[in-house]
Motif scaffolding. Structure first.
Motif, PDB file in Angstrom:
ATOM      1  N   ALA A  19       0.855  -1.180   0.000  1.00  0.00           N
ATOM      2  CA  ALA A  19       0.000   0.000   0.000  1.00  0.00           C
ATOM      3  C   ALA A  19       0.894   1.233   0.000  1.00  0.00           C
ATOM      4  O   ALA A  19       1.918   1.268   0.688  1.00  0.00           O
ATOM      5  CB  ALA A  19      -0.898   0.010   1.233  1.00  0.00           C
ATOM      6  N   GLY A  66       0.687   5.648   0.160  1.00  0.00           N
ATOM      7  CA  GLY A  66      -0.194   6.751   0.502  1.00  0.00           C
ATOM      8  C   GLY A  66       0.536   8.080   0.550  1.00  0.00           C
ATOM      9  O   GLY A  66       1.743   8.156   0.298  1.00  0.00           O
ATOM     10  N   SER A  87      -4.880  -6.903   5.392  1.00  0.00           N
ATOM     11  CA  SER A  87      -4.823  -5.860   4.368  1.00  0.00           C
ATOM     12  C   SER A  87      -4.569  -4.500   5.011  1.00  0.00           C
ATOM     13  O   SER A  87      -4.890  -4.287   6.181  1.00  0.00           O
ATOM     14  CB  SER A  87      -6.112  -5.816   3.536  1.00  0.00           C
ATOM     15  OG  SER A  87      -7.194  -5.404   4.338  1.00  0.00           O
ATOM     16  N   SER A  89      -4.821  -0.256   3.843  1.00  0.00           N
ATOM     17  CA  SER A  89      -5.160   0.786   2.881  1.00  0.00           C
ATOM     18  C   SER A  89      -4.655   2.109   3.427  1.00  0.00           C
ATOM     19  O   SER A  89      -4.863   2.424   4.601  1.00  0.00           O
ATOM     20  CB  SER A  89      -6.672   0.875   2.679  1.00  0.00           C
ATOM     21  OG  SER A  89      -7.167  -0.314   2.126  1.00  0.00           O
ATOM     22  N   CYS A 139      -4.416   8.457  -0.342  1.00  0.00           N
ATOM     23  CA  CYS A 139      -3.517   9.187  -1.237  1.00  0.00           C
ATOM     24  C   CYS A 139      -3.636  10.698  -1.068  1.00  0.00           C
ATOM     25  O   CYS A 139      -2.829  11.441  -1.613  1.00  0.00           O
ATOM     26  CB  CYS A 139      -3.770   8.792  -2.688  1.00  0.00           C
ATOM     27  SG  CYS A 139      -5.400   9.225  -3.286  1.00  0.00           S
ATOM     28  N   HIS A 161      -5.786   5.854   7.418  1.00  0.00           N
ATOM     29  CA  HIS A 161      -5.385   4.484   7.148  1.00  0.00           C
ATOM     30  C   HIS A 161      -6.459   3.514   7.627  1.00  0.00           C
ATOM     31  O   HIS A 161      -7.302   3.869   8.445  1.00  0.00           O
ATOM     32  CB  HIS A 161      -4.057   4.149   7.842  1.00  0.00           C
ATOM     33  CG  HIS A 161      -4.121   4.302   9.323  1.00  0.00           C
ATOM     34  ND1 HIS A 161      -3.935   5.522   9.944  1.00  0.00           N
ATOM     35  CD2 HIS A 161      -4.377   3.417  10.307  1.00  0.00           C
ATOM     36  CE1 HIS A 161      -4.070   5.362  11.253  1.00  0.00           C
ATOM     37  NE2 HIS A 161      -4.341   4.096  11.494  1.00  0.00           N
TER      38      HIS A 161
END
Length: 106
Positions: free
Chosen positions: A33, A35, A73, A75, A78, A84
């Motif tokens: 991931a 960001g 997982s 995430s 961006c 998060h």
């Protein structure tokens, strides 16, 4: 918010750490991931992981030494370097969302 010089320095360090981790793990990345703020998280097929960026200190207790569960997982936002979402093998999660996302979900 971080300055441009600090961001470039963090990004260079994040890239260096990422490249070294990939080399050590022979490139067998399970998932990753990316960001804002140079944030990144990489999980390797052997179960090891590496993370960094502006969220490094925040993510550490959420992904390291977490008992019998493991990270499923990650995430990273961006647009907001502090947002998060982490999902664990036991179905639980840890997350922080931006005010704009909170308002959108209402």
């Amino acid at each position: 918010m971080i300055g441009q010089s600090q961001f470039k320095s963090m990004l260079r360090e994040s890239m260096r750490m990422t490249i070294e981790a990939i080399r050590q793990n022979k490139g067998h990345v399970k998932f990753g991931a990316l960001g804002a703020g140079g944030n990144f998280y990489l999980m390797f097929k052997n179960g090891s992981s590496i993370w960094g960026g502006t969220l490094r200190d925040t993510l550490t207790p959420l992904v390291k030494n977490i008992g019998s569960k493991y990270v499923v997982s990650v995430s990273l936002c961006c647009q907001n370097e502090y947002s998060h979402y982490i999902r664990y093998s036991d179905g639980s999660s840890a997350w922080c969302r931006s005010e704009s996302l909170t308002n959108a979900l209402k």
